[in-house]
Write a protein that holds these residues in place. Structure first.
Motif, PDB file in Angstrom:
ATOM      1  N   ASP A  22       2.630  -8.630  -1.711  1.00  0.00           N
ATOM      2  CA  ASP A  22       1.234  -8.704  -1.791  1.00  0.00           C
ATOM      3  C   ASP A  22      -0.154  -9.685  -2.334  1.00  0.00           C
ATOM      4  O   ASP A  22      -0.213 -10.118  -3.392  1.00  0.00           O
ATOM      5  N   GLN A  23      -1.082  -9.344  -1.320  1.00  0.00           N
ATOM      6  CA  GLN A  23      -2.158 -10.182  -1.617  1.00  0.00           C
ATOM      7  C   GLN A  23      -2.996 -10.029  -2.962  1.00  0.00           C
ATOM      8  O   GLN A  23      -3.890 -10.517  -3.920  1.00  0.00           O
ATOM      9  N   ASP A  46      -0.722   2.157   8.563  1.00  0.00           N
ATOM     10  CA  ASP A  46      -2.524   2.098   9.783  1.00  0.00           C
ATOM     11  C   ASP A  46      -2.467   0.707  10.086  1.00  0.00           C
ATOM     12  O   ASP A  46      -2.772   0.318  10.923  1.00  0.00           O
ATOM     13  N   GLY A  55       1.154  -1.175  -0.303  1.00  0.00           N
ATOM     14  CA  GLY A  55       0.082   0.067   0.351  1.00  0.00           C
ATOM     15  C   GLY A  55       1.080   1.255  -0.108  1.00  0.00           C
ATOM     16  O   GLY A  55       2.048   1.350  -0.356  1.00  0.00           O
ATOM     17  N   PHE A  56       0.654   2.486   0.265  1.00  0.00           N
ATOM     18  CA  PHE A  56       1.015   4.106   0.309  1.00  0.00           C
ATOM     19  C   PHE A  56       2.470   3.765   1.009  1.00  0.00           C
ATOM     20  O   PHE A  56       3.503   3.855   1.154  1.00  0.00           O
ATOM     21  N   GLY A  57       2.708   2.529   2.259  1.00  0.00           N
ATOM     22  CA  GLY A  57       4.262   2.291   2.516  1.00  0.00           C
ATOM     23  C   GLY A  57       4.511   1.775   2.632  1.00  0.00           C
ATOM     24  O   GLY A  57       5.956   2.007   2.383  1.00  0.00           O
ATOM     25  N   VAL A  66       0.044 -12.654   3.501  1.00  0.00           N
ATOM     26  CA  VAL A  66       0.693 -12.921   4.597  1.00  0.00           C
ATOM     27  C   VAL A  66       0.359 -13.600   5.395  1.00  0.00           C
ATOM     28  O   VAL A  66      -0.810 -13.343   5.795  1.00  0.00           O
ATOM     29  N   LEU A  68      -3.781   7.469   8.521  1.00  0.00           N
ATOM     30  CA  LEU A  68      -3.754   8.144   7.267  1.00  0.00           C
ATOM     31  C   LEU A  68      -2.625   8.097   5.932  1.00  0.00           C
ATOM     32  O   LEU A  68      -1.694   7.026   6.906  1.00  0.00           O
ATOM     33  N   ALA A  69      -2.838   8.277   4.455  1.00  0.00           N
ATOM     34  CA  ALA A  69      -1.370   7.887   3.732  1.00  0.00           C
ATOM     35  C   ALA A  69      -0.561   9.010   3.524  1.00  0.00           C
ATOM     36  O   ALA A  69       0.472   8.218   4.041  1.00  0.00           O
TER      37      ALA A  69
HETATM   38  C1  LIG Z   1     -12.417   4.587   0.819  1.00  0.00           C
HETATM   39  C2  LIG Z   1     -10.781   5.356   2.074  1.00  0.00           C
HETATM   40  C3  LIG Z   1     -10.731   6.974   1.814  1.00  0.00           C
HETATM   41  C4  LIG Z   1      -8.999   7.334   1.970  1.00  0.00           C
HETATM   42  N1  LIG Z   1      -9.084   8.551   1.962  1.00  0.00           N
HETATM   43  C5  LIG Z   1      -8.267   9.143   2.417  1.00  0.00           C
HETATM   44  C6  LIG Z   1      -7.709  10.141   2.178  1.00  0.00           C
HETATM   45  O1  LIG Z   1      -8.171  11.347   1.462  1.00  0.00           O
HETATM   46  N2  LIG Z   1      -6.494  10.566   2.881  1.00  0.00           N
HETATM   47  C7  LIG Z   1      -5.341   9.730   3.403  1.00  0.00           C
HETATM   48  O2  LIG Z   1      -4.609  10.457   3.420  1.00  0.00           O
HETATM   49  N3  LIG Z   1      -5.986   8.715   3.901  1.00  0.00           N
HETATM   50  C8  LIG Z   1      -7.145   8.284   3.112  1.00  0.00           C
HETATM   51  N4  LIG Z   1      -7.230   6.361   3.432  1.00  0.00           N
HETATM   52  C9  LIG Z   1      -6.037   6.283   4.080  1.00  0.00           C
HETATM   53  C10 LIG Z   1      -5.426   6.047   3.316  1.00  0.00           C
HETATM   54  O3  LIG Z   1      -5.625   5.410   2.339  1.00  0.00           O
HETATM   55  C11 LIG Z   1      -4.839   4.955   4.656  1.00  0.00           C
HETATM   56  O4  LIG Z   1      -4.066   5.248   5.907  1.00  0.00           O
HETATM   57  C12 LIG Z   1      -3.182   4.007   3.595  1.00  0.00           C
HETATM   58  O5  LIG Z   1      -3.403   3.573   3.187  1.00  0.00           O
HETATM   59  C13 LIG Z   1      -1.991   3.228   4.852  1.00  0.00           C
HETATM   60  O6  LIG Z   1      -1.012   2.897   4.069  1.00  0.00           O
HETATM   61  P1  LIG Z   1      -0.815   2.012   4.612  1.00  0.00           P
HETATM   62  O7  LIG Z   1       0.447   1.814   3.944  1.00  0.00           O
HETATM   63  O8  LIG Z   1      -0.478   1.570   5.914  1.00  0.00           O
HETATM   64  O9  LIG Z   1      -1.786   0.858   3.933  1.00  0.00           O
HETATM   65  P2  LIG Z   1      -3.037   0.431   2.783  1.00  0.00           P
HETATM   66  O10 LIG Z   1      -2.402   1.428   2.143  1.00  0.00           O
HETATM   67  O11 LIG Z   1      -3.812  -0.304   3.407  1.00  0.00           O
HETATM   68  O12 LIG Z   1      -1.817  -1.177   2.317  1.00  0.00           O
HETATM   69  C14 LIG Z   1      -1.917  -2.594   2.414  1.00  0.00           C
HETATM   70  C15 LIG Z   1      -1.255  -3.302   1.196  1.00  0.00           C
HETATM   71  O13 LIG Z   1      -1.534  -4.802   2.140  1.00  0.00           O
HETATM   72  C16 LIG Z   1      -1.919  -5.745   1.732  1.00  0.00           C
HETATM   73  N5  LIG Z   1      -2.530  -6.918   2.923  1.00  0.00           N
HETATM   74  C17 LIG Z   1      -3.090  -6.545   3.129  1.00  0.00           C
HETATM   75  N6  LIG Z   1      -3.304  -7.537   3.645  1.00  0.00           N
HETATM   76  C18 LIG Z   1      -2.489  -8.679   2.762  1.00  0.00           C
HETATM   77  C19 LIG Z   1      -1.668  -9.869   3.481  1.00  0.00           C
HETATM   78  N7  LIG Z   1      -2.317 -10.610   4.393  1.00  0.00           N
HETATM   79  N8  LIG Z   1      -0.942 -10.460   2.714  1.00  0.00           N
HETATM   80  C20 LIG Z   1      -1.248  -9.840   1.607  1.00  0.00           C
HETATM   81  N9  LIG Z   1      -0.925  -8.844   1.509  1.00  0.00           N
HETATM   82  C21 LIG Z   1      -1.955  -7.815   2.278  1.00  0.00           C
HETATM   83  C22 LIG Z   1      -2.739  -5.060   1.172  1.00  0.00           C
HETATM   84  O14 LIG Z   1      -3.551  -5.690  -0.629  1.00  0.00           O
HETATM   85  C23 LIG Z   1      -2.371  -2.937   0.089  1.00  0.00           C
HETATM   86  O15 LIG Z   1      -1.524  -3.594  -0.801  1.00  0.00           O
HETATM   87  C24 LIG Z   1      -8.866   6.155   2.787  1.00  0.00           C
HETATM   88  C25 LIG Z   1      -9.091   5.123   3.267  1.00  0.00           C
HETATM   89  C26 LIG Z   1      -9.542   4.409   2.421  1.00  0.00           C
HETATM   90  C27 LIG Z   1     -10.011   2.592   2.840  1.00  0.00           C
END
Ligand SMILES: Cc1cc2nc3c(=O)[nH]c(=O)nc-3n(C[C@H](O)[C@H](O)[C@H](O)COP(=O)(O)OP(=O)(O)OC[C@H]3O[C@@H](n4cnc5c(N)ncnc54)[C@H](O)[C@@H]3O)c2cc1C
Length: 433
Positions: A40-41, A306, A19-21, A85, A323-324
């Motif tokens: 990633d899944q 997150d 995801g973003f991180g 994972v 947040l992203a």
């Molecule tokens: C509908 C929506 C709108 C949003 N709007 C905003 C916004 O406008 N501004 C903002 O700042 N934030 C927004 N957010 C929040 C933001 O998207 C998250 O804070 C951000 O994506 C977190 O990044 P991350 O890398 O922690 O996780 P994510 O971006 O959620 O990435 C997680 C990744 O892990 C993968 N994954 C999960 N479980 C497994 C597993 N068991 N095995 C393999 N892969 C796995 C997923 O496929 C995904 O690619 C929004 C979120 C949503 C759901």
């Protein structure tokens, strides 16, 4: 089956979740110093902030997703594996996945979060979450299918339930999907369904809190409420949902509403990765980390975004908002810190720089807060468009999204109203309380 990762003389960083991180970390890591393995899944990175536009037929899913293999085509020492994972085996320094174990020197958990149904089993079964592309497509299908079924329903009560959309959750996602559906009702339905009583199509937004956008100021909250009401959305505050059986949405105050389309955007809980001790999990099942994103009690395992909970940042003693920008900034620092470790230099602690927050309400309407500045209207909306367009991965996707926006703006239309699959199976859902 074997995950089939070639051995390397470089230390291996395994990143769980793109995801973003996870994506940012893989981009920032120096591939002349590390072997990078991303798992990633899905085989694509998705852009959640625009998921509500897919759900409301404004964008194609492919315009807010990008395949990992294309994104990293030119990066050396990088491997992607499509796998789920499952667990961490810290003792043997292995990550267990659906395609076999992979050993690591450094492991980074960045699996994000999922919808929190607060243990309500029936709600999880019947309500429509909106966190992934898959869920947004399902939501689009159900929404459009229910409108079609309302036209042929025999009983007025069933017809009313098919024409009533209830959104549970008044955060940015709830506000944005409510605004998008209200515009669909105003501009699209009268053209598509000339015989339909458009006023009978109701959009309700309910929240247990006393106002919208709890993380933003009261000024922005009031502006969002005014904007949604002007679009015909009915707002209900102080309403705690207790149950939903697919037709009746029940509240703690004893009241109930009937709807076949209940959208659940009310909570988030971190995705679970087994193998870590219970003491490492904090609020919302988030993994507790130190100021360098290292999981407490687990050397060489890190968590980002997150899925993590960092309470060392003086300005965020309860942890950062999910947040992203938090995920992106943590990833960037972790890439630098991992390199510093290799070089024997000291690591920098994380301090989140808040770049502001925004939510769009509809055409020409948004609210924005940057530092002490809080404003709404057209300029906030324009800023929202620019910020989101800039953040989407790949030039192709930016162009497609921009063209769609321009088209929708000029024509007042949302042209992607295809029901692609009837009764799409629901993904297994986590009920976390
Ligand atoms: C509908 C929506 C709108 C949003 N709007 C905003 C916004 O406008 N501004 C903002 O700042 N934030 C927004 N957010 C929040 C933001 O998207 C998250 O804070 C951000 O994506 C977190 O990044 P991350 O890398 O922690 O996780 P994510 O971006 O959620 O990435 C997680 C990744 O892990 C993968 N994954 C999960 N479980 C497994 C597993 N068991 N095995 C393999 N892969 C796995 C997923 O496929 C995904 O690619 C929004 C979120 C949503 C759901």
């Amino acid at each position: 089956m074997s995950i089939n990762i070639p051995s390397s003389s470089l230390p291996r960083v395994v990143i769980a979740g793109g995801g973003f991180g996870g994506l940012k970390l893989a981009q920032e890591l120096d591939s002349s110093r590390f072997q990078i393995v991303l798992i990633d899944q899905n085989n694509y990175h998705q852009f959640p902030p625009l998921i509500y536009q897919v759900a409301s037929s404004g964008l194609e899913p492919s315009s807010i997703a990008f395949p990992f293999r294309s994104a990293f085509r030119r990066k050396g020492n990088f491997l992607f594996r499509l796998a789920s994972v499952e667990a961490v085996d810290a003792e043997h320094k292995q990550l267990l996945t659906s395609v076999g174990p992979v050993s690591y020197d450094y492991l980074v958990l960045a699996c994000g979060g999922t919808t929190n149904f607060f243990g309500k089993e029936q709600v999880a079964r019947h309500a429509l979450p909106m966190k992934t592309l898959y869920e947004s497509m399902n939501l689009r299908n159900v929404l459009l299918q229910n409108i079609e079924q309302a036209l042929v329903a025999d009983h007025p009560e069933e017809q009313a339930a098919l024409q009533r959309v209830i959104i549970v959750g008044g955060g940015p996602s709830g506000v944005e999907i409510a605004g998008a559906l209200a515009e669909m009702k105003r501009y699209v339905l009268p053209k598509d369904y000339p015989g339909m009583d458009i006023d009978a199509f109701e959009i309700h937004l309910v929240d247990a809190a006393p106002r919208l956008l709890g993380a933003m100021s009261e000024k922005s909250s009031e502006a969002a409420a005014r904007g949604l009401r002007s679009l015909g959305v009915e707002l209900h505050f102080g309403k705690m949902v207790t149950d939903y059986d697919g037709l009746t949405l029940s509240f703690a105050d004893g009241e109930a509403m009937r709807s076949r389309t209940v959208i659940w955007v009310s909570g988030i809980t971190a995705n679970e990765v087994a193998g870590l001790s219970a003491e490492t999990l904090g609020r919302g099942r988030r993994i507790l980390v130190d100021a360098h994103s290292e999981v407490l009690g687990y050397p060489d395992i890190f968590a980002l975004g997150d899925q993590s909970l960092m309470t060392t940042d003086p300005n965020y003693p309860q942890g950062h908002p999910q947040l992203a920008q938090v995920a992106l900034q943590q990833a960037k620092l972790l890439a630098a810190n991992l390199k510093a470790r290799l070089d024997g230099r000291s690591q920098r602690p994380f301090a989140y720089r808040d770049l502001g927050s925004m939510a769009t309400i509809g055409r020409n309407k948004a609210v924005a807060e940057i530092g002490r500045m809080k404003w709404g209207g057209f300029s906030a909306w324009l800023l929202w468009l620019v910020v989101h367009l800039r953040s989407i991965l790949s030039v192709r996707n930016k162009i497609i999204v921009l063209l769609n926006w321009v088209w929708n703006y000029i024509t007042y239309d949302r042209s992607l109203r295809l029901i692609l699959k009837r009764n799409i199976p629901v993904e297994p859902r986590d009920l976390h309380s």
